[in-house]
Write an enzyme that holds these catalytic residues in place. Structure first.
Site, PDB file in Angstrom:
ATOM      1  N   GLU A   1       0.824  -1.208   0.000  1.00 20.46           N
ATOM      2  CA  GLU A   1       0.000   0.000   0.000  1.00 20.46           C
ATOM      3  C   GLU A   1       0.861   1.262   0.000  1.00 20.46           C
ATOM      4  O   GLU A   1       0.596   2.226  -0.724  1.00 20.46           O
ATOM      5  CB  GLU A   1      -0.929   0.007   1.214  1.00 20.46           C
ATOM      6  CG  GLU A   1      -2.097  -0.951   1.133  1.00 20.46           C
ATOM      7  CD  GLU A   1      -3.131  -0.681   2.213  1.00 20.46           C
ATOM      8  OE1 GLU A   1      -3.295   0.495   2.604  1.00 20.46           O
ATOM      9  OE2 GLU A   1      -3.769  -1.640   2.671  1.00 20.46           O
TER      10      GLU A   1
ATOM     11  N   SER B   1       6.040 -19.831  -0.895  1.00 20.10           N
ATOM     12  CA  SER B   1       6.087 -21.279  -0.681  1.00 20.10           C
ATOM     13  C   SER B   1       5.576 -21.999  -1.917  1.00 20.10           C
ATOM     14  O   SER B   1       4.961 -21.391  -2.802  1.00 20.10           O
ATOM     15  CB  SER B   1       5.223 -21.700   0.514  1.00 20.10           C
ATOM     16  OG  SER B   1       5.511 -20.942   1.653  1.00 20.10           O
TER      17      SER B   1
ATOM     18  N   ASP C   1      -5.424 -10.000   1.463  1.00 18.71           N
ATOM     19  CA  ASP C   1      -5.328  -8.586   1.831  1.00 18.71           C
ATOM     20  C   ASP C   1      -5.979  -8.393   3.196  1.00 18.71           C
ATOM     21  O   ASP C   1      -7.116  -7.958   3.312  1.00 18.71           O
ATOM     22  CB  ASP C   1      -6.002  -7.707   0.784  1.00 18.71           C
ATOM     23  CG  ASP C   1      -5.712  -6.228   1.010  1.00 18.71           C
ATOM     24  OD1 ASP C   1      -4.968  -5.909   1.957  1.00 18.71           O
ATOM     25  OD2 ASP C   1      -6.237  -5.394   0.253  1.00 18.71           O
TER      26      ASP C   1
ATOM     27  N   ASP D   1      -4.789  -3.076   6.215  1.00 20.54           N
ATOM     28  CA  ASP D   1      -5.136  -1.795   5.593  1.00 20.54           C
ATOM     29  C   ASP D   1      -4.488  -0.671   6.378  1.00 20.54           C
ATOM     30  O   ASP D   1      -4.426  -0.716   7.621  1.00 20.54           O
ATOM     31  CB  ASP D   1      -6.650  -1.574   5.565  1.00 20.54           C
ATOM     32  CG  ASP D   1      -7.303  -2.134   4.309  1.00 20.54           C
ATOM     33  OD1 ASP D   1      -6.560  -2.530   3.380  1.00 20.54           O
ATOM     34  OD2 ASP D   1      -8.546  -2.170   4.247  1.00 20.54           O
TER      35      ASP D   1
END
Length: 826
Positions: free
Chosen positions: A195, A266, A338, A341
């Site tokens: 972000e 991974s 996600d 924030d």
């Protein structure tokens, strides 16, 4: 004269004797903390004898009368081998590194205190289910029992590092295990930095160029970029040249806060019986984390009442994180959900202790904490929390560069929960007997999110574990860039239900897998993420899986060890198309001739990042120089944040996708450049760097010389002299975009050092479970003087494995020691 020589000789002998005695004393004190594996111990906290059989690789096989006794034995074994590592991870979570390392550790402690990681872990203890609570308490008793053995037996303080950094070792608690889990969640997190970096790029570049530099994965529909710069006038952003000093190299290895390029990665894949030569399921898993000595991973087998469980654990936590039982196998890959924030909070102009909410101004939750600093005065930190999360100071993550004046930044992250039941979820996963039970276990898992690949004898499945925040459909930035925290539509609306998380079972093609690639395409706000960890390795994996109708344990191992770069095969023809085989042969000794030799080598190269070849090093140096040339003039200092080559960006430039070839023109020059010119200039840059760095003919270069795996001690790895004893270095194949990933450092001094990869590899074959195999990159012991400190290292480097058997007779037959823990007589 003869008298002078005699006295000089005597002085030399005396000095040599003193030095020898000093080294002997140091060795004696250090060696006292090497644990005795073949011994009987009388302990408190168990109901009956516990047996710890260490096989010939020092992997403990732990047997006890009850499950609690077995967890006790695992805590005892972890502490024997990795006490320093466990204490350092706990101190990191507590924000108490400065007590040992002084002011250079303040930056890490400051952030840990602000995130309140350890306090959240303590508060989460009460939320664990009863079975996990018993396991955490039994495990803590096992750790503390070893501490008691150290104290009563004068066992060298438990690890040699405690002589260099003396400190009292507090008893282990269940909260410590939960805190270690939260530290690992930080290791896998990269959304916050994405972000911030995206916002800084938006502030520096035209909108159409941002999608080149930070592209969505190939094959994913392009989503409109959020108009973040319209939320605040650009003049309100402060211009700061730099914030906090970089972390001292000695401390950087302790910090769990990895740069965006180093967020966890991974591989995992599974084959159903229809795609298996033996008619049963197969599973391969190799989690990628930063290398260290010792490895973060620790192999263990525990024998619970329901049966044996074997695989990779992390010292500090009583769970097998990737492994198999008599019933199922499971592997983890970072899901890149996600779940973070960044919010911009508006301060009250009349009272800086208040921030704006949807219902008006509200006071921060404020408390102070004292950080004790070695050889310096204590520091008092003022911690502030909002409804959206903790306030981050401008220096952390360079967040101040994207925070408007009169505002502060706060972090929303699902893992910042005082009711974190992730350890309970992992315990249920480990003890599941069916895939249905294993998938159900993930409902209480918080984060960071993991894709869990599952097999039993007949079925394969993949389920995403992790709490996903619920965002409003009209969220201003869709979570891609920071948003005003005082607007209701930007705030989280709770969590999505667990059923929202992707789930795949019994695929028609009989193969499931994940290399951190995008696994689902749903529109916002039902998406999983805009930022994914991989777009390249998955293509090579698809080819390997579809090259065979049926697979075996050996073909899965071949996939884990594959070093062919799909990226090199894809982008080299784009970049070199106008340079290959062009013009007459140049005279020997000229830069033109050197360029031709390099291009000839690359033209005949198959993309294999083999440690013994020169082509991978020439290719890597060229791509690094090319990206630097492409972005340096447009971004200026911000270009330093892009430490790794982004193949999707280069692909867009050389295909001129949406006009992306504009990057090839050097802004500051009067003569326009094209992409062919820049490719040639960058190749010359790379060849000059190679000559200055290695000074040998191009055909004599070796990728492995530049791409050494850096299993360095987290604290002593930069210390003169000691580093030669505690660091483990290995020439390795692979690269940033190969299935056998060897992520490069991206630093200026050693850009191609291998700093992150598969510290653990496991392949589980349910046609013959005891033929399953596993390995870690170093050794089981954290003690540099132990022969088990690095004894697996060369096996790992050569692509060899150890048998992953639950047969106790096999472990006993080749054991390096059998310890018996007996309860104190009543």
């Amino acid at each position: 004269m003869s008298t002078f020589v005699k006295w000089l000789t005597r002085l030399f002998l005396a000095l040599a004797t003193l030095i020898a005695l000093a080294f002997f004393s140091i060795y004696y004190l250090a060696s006292r903390s090497i644990p005795e594996y073949d011994a009987d111990y009388v302990v408190t906290g168990i109901t009956d004898d516990v047996e710890i059989i260490r096989d010939n690789a020092s992997v403990p096989h732990i047997f006890g009368a009850t499950d609690e006794d077995v967890y006790f034995g695992l805590g005892f074994a972890h502490a024997q081998d990795r006490l320093w590592q466990m204490v350092l991870m706990r101190r990191t979570a507590e924000g108490r590194l400065s007590e040992l390392f002084g002011e250079r550790a303040l930056q890490v402690d400051d952030l840990m205190r602000r995130l309140d990681i350890y306090d959240l872990a303590k508060r989460s203890v009460r939320d664990q289910d009863p079975e996990t609570t018993l396991a955490l308490n039994a495990y803590a008793r096992g750790v503390n029992s070893w501490l008691a053995q150290i104290n009563t037996g004068a066992l060298g303080r438990g690890a040699p590092e405690f002589f260099l950094f003396p400190t009292a070792i507090a008893p282990w608690t269940p909260a410590d295990s939960i805190a270690v889990g939260k530290i690992m969640a930080l290791e896998f997190s990269g959304q916050l930095e994405d972000e911030i970096l995206r916002t800084r790029a938006i502030l520096a570049l035209p909108k159409e160029r941002v999608k080149d530099l930070l592209p969505d994965p190939l094959g994913m529909p392009i989503n409109a970029l959020a108009e973040y710069t319209s939320l605040f006038p650009k003049s309100e952003y402060p211009i700061y040249a730099q914030f906090a000093e970089p972390l001292d190299p000695m401390i950087a290895g302790l910090s769990p806060f990895k740069k965006r390029a180093f967020a966890g990665a991974s591989n995992a894949w599974a084959a159903a019986p229809s795609r298996s030569a033996a008619g049963a399921t197969l599973l391969a898993n190799d989690p990628h984390l930063g290398f260290s000595a010792p490895s973060i991973w620790y192999l263990a087998r525990i024998e619970l009442q329901q049966g044996g469980i074997i695989g990779a654990s992390i010292p500090g936590v009583p769970v097998i994180l990737s492994g198999r039982s008599d019933y199922i196998g499971w592997g983890l890959t970072a899901a890149f959900m996600d779940d973070q924030d960044l919010f911009i909070e508006q301060l009250n102009p009349k009272d800086s202790e208040e921030y704006l909410t949807p219902t008006g101004y509200k006071r921060f939750e404020i408390r102070q904490t004292i950080v004790h600093v070695k050889d310096a005065a204590p520091r008092t930190l003022t911690l502030r929390w909002t409804e959206n999360g903790p306030v981050l100071p401008p220096s952390h993550y360079n967040v101040g560069k994207i925070t408007p004046q009169g505002h502060v930044a706060t972090l929303g992250w699902t893992a910042l929960s005082a009711h974190d039941t992730s350890v309970s979820a992992l315990m249920k996963l480990m003890k599941s007997k069916t895939i249905d039970e294993a998938i159900a276990a993930g409902e209480t898992y918080i984060g960071s999110a993991q894709n869990v690949t599952l097999v039993d004898g007949k079925e394969i499945a993949l389920k995403t574990f992790g709490a996903a925040p619920r965002r409003a459909y009209n969220h201003q930035t869709q979570g891609r860039t920071p948003a005003p925290g005082w607007l209701e539509n930007n705030r989280w609306q709770g969590r999505m239900p667990y059923s929202f998380n992707p789930e795949f079972r019994e695929p028609a093609g009989g193969i499931l897998g994940n290399t951190n690639n995008q696994i689902i395409d749903r529109p916002f706000p039902n998406h999983i993420s805009f930022y994914w960890g991989d777009t390249e390795r998955i293509e090579r994996w698809k080819k390997l899986m579809q090259n065979r109708e049926v697979h075996t344990r050996e073909s899965f191992i071949e996939g884990q060890l594959d070093t062919v770069s799909y990226t090199a095969r894809r982008i080299l023809p784009l970049i070199a198309a106008d340079l290959w085989f062009s013009g007459a042969q140049a005279p020997d000794g000229t830069i033109e001739r050197r360029r031709q030799i390099a291009l000839d080598l690359l033209a005949n190269w198959n993309g294999e990042m083999n440690e013994h070849l020169p082509e991978p090093l020439i290719y890597a140096a060229w791509m690094r120089a090319l990206q630097k040339r492409l972005i340096q003039d447009e971004l200026g200092p911000l270009a330093d944040e892009f430490t790794h080559v982004n193949p999707v960006f280069i692909d867009r430039v050389y295909r001129d996708t949406d006009g992306a070839s504009a990057w090839c023109d050097i802004v500051q020059s009067t003569q326009p450049e094209n992409c062919k010119d820049l490719a040639r200039i960058a190749l010359d840059d790379a060849l000059l760097w190679l000559d200055q760095t290695y000074g040998s003919a191009l055909t004599s270069l070796r990728w492995g010389d530049a791409h050494q795996a850096t299993h360095d001690h987290a604290v002593l790895g930069k210390t003169p002299i000691l580093k030669w004893f505690v660091n483990i270095r290995q020439s390795t194949s692979g690269g940033d975009n190969t299935l056998m990933m060897g992520l490069t450092s991206g630093t200026e001094d050693e850009p191609f050092s291998n700093v992150q990869g598969a510290g653990y590899r496991g392949v589980y074959d349910f046609a013959d479970p005891d033929s399953s195999v596993f390995i870690i990159a170093t050794g089981q012991s954290g003690h540099p003087l132990s022969r088990h400190y690095d004894d697996m290292g060369q096996l790992w480097r050569r692509g060899e494995y150890l048998p992953m058997s639950l047969d106790p007779a096999l472990a006993r037959a080749g054991s390096v020691g059998i310890a018996t823990l007996s309860p104190e007589p009543k």
